[in-house]
Design a protein around this motif. Structure first.
Motif, PDB file in Angstrom:
ATOM      1  N   PRO A  99      10.111   1.615  -3.122  1.00 14.83           N
ATOM      2  CA  PRO A  99       9.233   2.698  -2.658  1.00 14.83           C
ATOM      3  C   PRO A  99       9.432   3.024  -1.184  1.00 14.83           C
ATOM      4  O   PRO A  99       9.642   2.148  -0.353  1.00 14.83           O
ATOM      5  CB  PRO A  99       7.829   2.135  -2.901  1.00 14.83           C
ATOM      6  CG  PRO A  99       7.994   0.648  -2.858  1.00 14.83           C
ATOM      7  CD  PRO A  99       9.362   0.389  -3.440  1.00 14.83           C
ATOM      8  N   GLU A 102       1.479   3.479  -3.813  1.00 11.45           N
ATOM      9  CA  GLU A 102       1.560   2.164  -4.454  1.00 11.45           C
ATOM     10  C   GLU A 102       0.719   1.134  -3.705  1.00 11.45           C
ATOM     11  O   GLU A 102       0.155   0.225  -4.322  1.00 11.45           O
ATOM     12  CB  GLU A 102       3.013   1.707  -4.538  1.00 11.45           C
ATOM     13  CG  GLU A 102       3.823   2.458  -5.573  1.00 11.45           C
ATOM     14  CD  GLU A 102       5.159   1.797  -5.858  1.00 11.45           C
ATOM     15  OE1 GLU A 102       5.380   0.655  -5.377  1.00 11.45           O
ATOM     16  OE2 GLU A 102       5.969   2.398  -6.568  1.00 11.45           O
ATOM     17  N   THR A 103       0.626   1.267  -2.398  1.00 10.08           N
ATOM     18  CA  THR A 103      -0.211   0.351  -1.614  1.00 10.08           C
ATOM     19  C   THR A 103      -1.679   0.498  -2.002  1.00 10.08           C
ATOM     20  O   THR A 103      -2.394  -0.497  -2.164  1.00 10.08           O
ATOM     21  CB  THR A 103      -0.037   0.626  -0.109  1.00 10.08           C
ATOM     22  OG1 THR A 103       1.331   0.429   0.254  1.00 10.08           O
ATOM     23  CG2 THR A 103      -0.914  -0.309   0.710  1.00 10.08           C
ATOM     24  N   THR A 133       4.202  11.645  -8.062  1.00 12.30           N
ATOM     25  CA  THR A 133       4.989  10.692  -8.862  1.00 12.30           C
ATOM     26  C   THR A 133       6.373  11.224  -9.214  1.00 12.30           C
ATOM     27  O   THR A 133       7.128  10.547  -9.913  1.00 12.30           O
ATOM     28  CB  THR A 133       4.242  10.343 -10.159  1.00 12.30           C
ATOM     29  OG1 THR A 133       4.000  11.552 -10.915  1.00 12.30           O
ATOM     30  CG2 THR A 133       2.921   9.677  -9.862  1.00 12.30           C
ATOM     31  N   TRP A 162      10.178   9.130  -8.283  1.00 10.43           N
ATOM     32  CA  TRP A 162       9.919   7.800  -7.732  1.00 10.43           C
ATOM     33  C   TRP A 162      11.143   6.906  -7.892  1.00 10.43           C
ATOM     34  O   TRP A 162      11.895   7.021  -8.858  1.00 10.43           O
ATOM     35  CB  TRP A 162       8.709   7.184  -8.435  1.00 10.43           C
ATOM     36  CG  TRP A 162       7.414   7.592  -7.788  1.00 10.43           C
ATOM     37  CD1 TRP A 162       7.182   8.712  -7.063  1.00 10.43           C
ATOM     38  CD2 TRP A 162       6.177   6.867  -7.816  1.00 10.43           C
ATOM     39  NE1 TRP A 162       5.891   8.754  -6.622  1.00 10.43           N
ATOM     40  CE2 TRP A 162       5.246   7.636  -7.071  1.00 10.43           C
ATOM     41  CE3 TRP A 162       5.771   5.681  -8.380  1.00 10.43           C
ATOM     42  CZ2 TRP A 162       3.926   7.229  -6.888  1.00 10.43           C
ATOM     43  CZ3 TRP A 162       4.459   5.273  -8.204  1.00 10.43           C
ATOM     44  CH2 TRP A 162       3.547   6.037  -7.466  1.00 10.43           C
ATOM     45  N   VAL A 177      -2.861   1.753  -4.884  1.00  9.84           N
ATOM     46  CA  VAL A 177      -3.025   1.306  -6.270  1.00  9.84           C
ATOM     47  C   VAL A 177      -3.018  -0.218  -6.349  1.00  9.84           C
ATOM     48  O   VAL A 177      -3.844  -0.821  -7.048  1.00  9.84           O
ATOM     49  CB  VAL A 177      -1.916   1.900  -7.168  1.00  9.84           C
ATOM     50  CG1 VAL A 177      -1.980   1.293  -8.567  1.00  9.84           C
ATOM     51  CG2 VAL A 177      -2.053   3.411  -7.247  1.00  9.84           C
ATOM     52  N   ASP A 178      -2.108  -0.851  -5.619  1.00  9.07           N
ATOM     53  CA  ASP A 178      -2.053  -2.319  -5.607  1.00  9.07           C
ATOM     54  C   ASP A 178      -3.333  -2.911  -5.029  1.00  9.07           C
ATOM     55  O   ASP A 178      -3.818  -3.944  -5.496  1.00  9.07           O
ATOM     56  CB  ASP A 178      -0.846  -2.796  -4.794  1.00  9.07           C
ATOM     57  CG  ASP A 178       0.471  -2.566  -5.513  1.00  9.07           C
ATOM     58  OD1 ASP A 178       0.439  -2.366  -6.742  1.00  9.07           O
ATOM     59  OD2 ASP A 178       1.531  -2.566  -4.844  1.00  9.07           O
ATOM     60  N   GLN A 233       5.453   7.501  -1.847  1.00  7.32           N
ATOM     61  CA  GLN A 233       5.402   6.535  -2.938  1.00  7.32           C
ATOM     62  C   GLN A 233       4.896   5.185  -2.449  1.00  7.32           C
ATOM     63  O   GLN A 233       4.090   4.526  -3.117  1.00  7.32           O
ATOM     64  CB  GLN A 233       6.789   6.367  -3.562  1.00  7.32           C
ATOM     65  CG  GLN A 233       6.819   5.351  -4.708  1.00  7.32           C
ATOM     66  CD  GLN A 233       8.209   5.129  -5.275  1.00  7.32           C
ATOM     67  OE1 GLN A 233       9.143   5.868  -4.941  1.00  7.32           O
ATOM     68  NE2 GLN A 233       8.361   4.131  -6.114  1.00  7.32           N
ATOM     69  N   ASN A 234       5.360   4.772  -1.279  1.00  4.79           N
ATOM     70  CA  ASN A 234       4.924   3.500  -0.716  1.00  4.79           C
ATOM     71  C   ASN A 234       3.430   3.515  -0.410  1.00  4.79           C
ATOM     72  O   ASN A 234       2.713   2.546  -0.675  1.00  4.79           O
ATOM     73  CB  ASN A 234       5.721   3.214   0.563  1.00  4.79           C
ATOM     74  CG  ASN A 234       5.456   1.815   1.089  1.00  4.79           C
ATOM     75  OD1 ASN A 234       5.543   0.832   0.359  1.00  4.79           O
ATOM     76  ND2 ASN A 234       5.125   1.717   2.368  1.00  4.79           N
TER      77      ASN A 234
END
Length: 218
Positions: A48, A56-57, A41, A44, A59-60, A52-53
């Motif tokens: 992203p 985040e993918t 993290t 950031w 987590v989403d 990071q991308n």
């Protein structure tokens, strides 16, 4: 082959507090997750890219899946489910690095199961209120009360026993294979027993916990 958990050292207070391999390996996993989260993290950006991308993918995806299952209550429980998933994926596969999986200890899986059932109870109280939660023990008929109480004990028991049994069985099988087969064969079987089965047990534990929460908030 060691099935039980050995004592690594003893804290010299209160007559001596034994610290087992389960506790030590769990501390190691906590340190790994903490350091990894700080590194991943760091720096950031609003748009992203790279790691990071990727993060985040994931987590989403977890948030979306949890939202579909739990509706308006998803944001309260997604962090817990994600944390348990991260812990279990490391705990179940850490044997690859020569460390004893903490989930091979029934006390560790029992603690995880009890935590999950407490979260389920909190979810039910949050959705129904204390009176509604108490009333649910007598629905749809008062005669169901003993079964509802029993269910509170059988659910964590099944969660703990399933996770413990599968990880322990995989550990025993891999140990036997490594003793009777050439070097290459254990490496091949390790792909299933250490990686695939470890990931599968993580998914099963998290999915069942989510299913219990979903039932609690309906």
């Amino acid at each position: 082959m060691e099935i039980g958990q050995s004592v690594v050292f003893t804290i010299p207070i209160l007559g001596g507090i034994p610290v087992t391999t389960t506790v030590v390996v769990t501390w190691i996993i906590m340190i790994i997750l903490t350091i990894a989260s700080l590194i991943v993290t760091r720096g950031w950006k609003l748009v992203p890219t790279g790691v990071q991308n990727f993060v985040e993918t994931i987590v989403d995806g977890l948030n979306s899946f949890t939202k579909d299952a739990l509706g308006e209550y998803w944001s309260s429980f997604a962090p817990y489910l994600g944390t348990v998933a991260l812990y279990l994926i490391l705990a179940n596969t850490i044997d690859l690095f020569g460390l004893t999986p903490p989930t091979k200890d029934l006390s560790a899986t029992s603690a995880l199961a009890i935590m999950s059932i407490i979260v389920v109870i909190i979810a039910s109280v949050k959705a129904r209120g204390i009176k509604g939660y108490a009333k649910s023990f007598f629905e749809p008929m008062p005669i169901n009360f003993p079964m509802k109480v029993l269910d509170m004990f059988t659910r964590p028991l099944s969660l703990a026993a399933r996770l413990f049994g599968n990880i322990t069985a995989a550990f025993i099988i891999m140990d036997l294979i490594s003793k009777v087969a050439p070097i290459v064969v254990p490496a091949i079987f390790s792909i299933y027993f250490d990686l695939f089965d470890g990931a599968l047990q993580m998914v099963v534990f998290v999915f069942l916990t989510m299913l219990y929460i979903e039932e609690a908030v309906e």
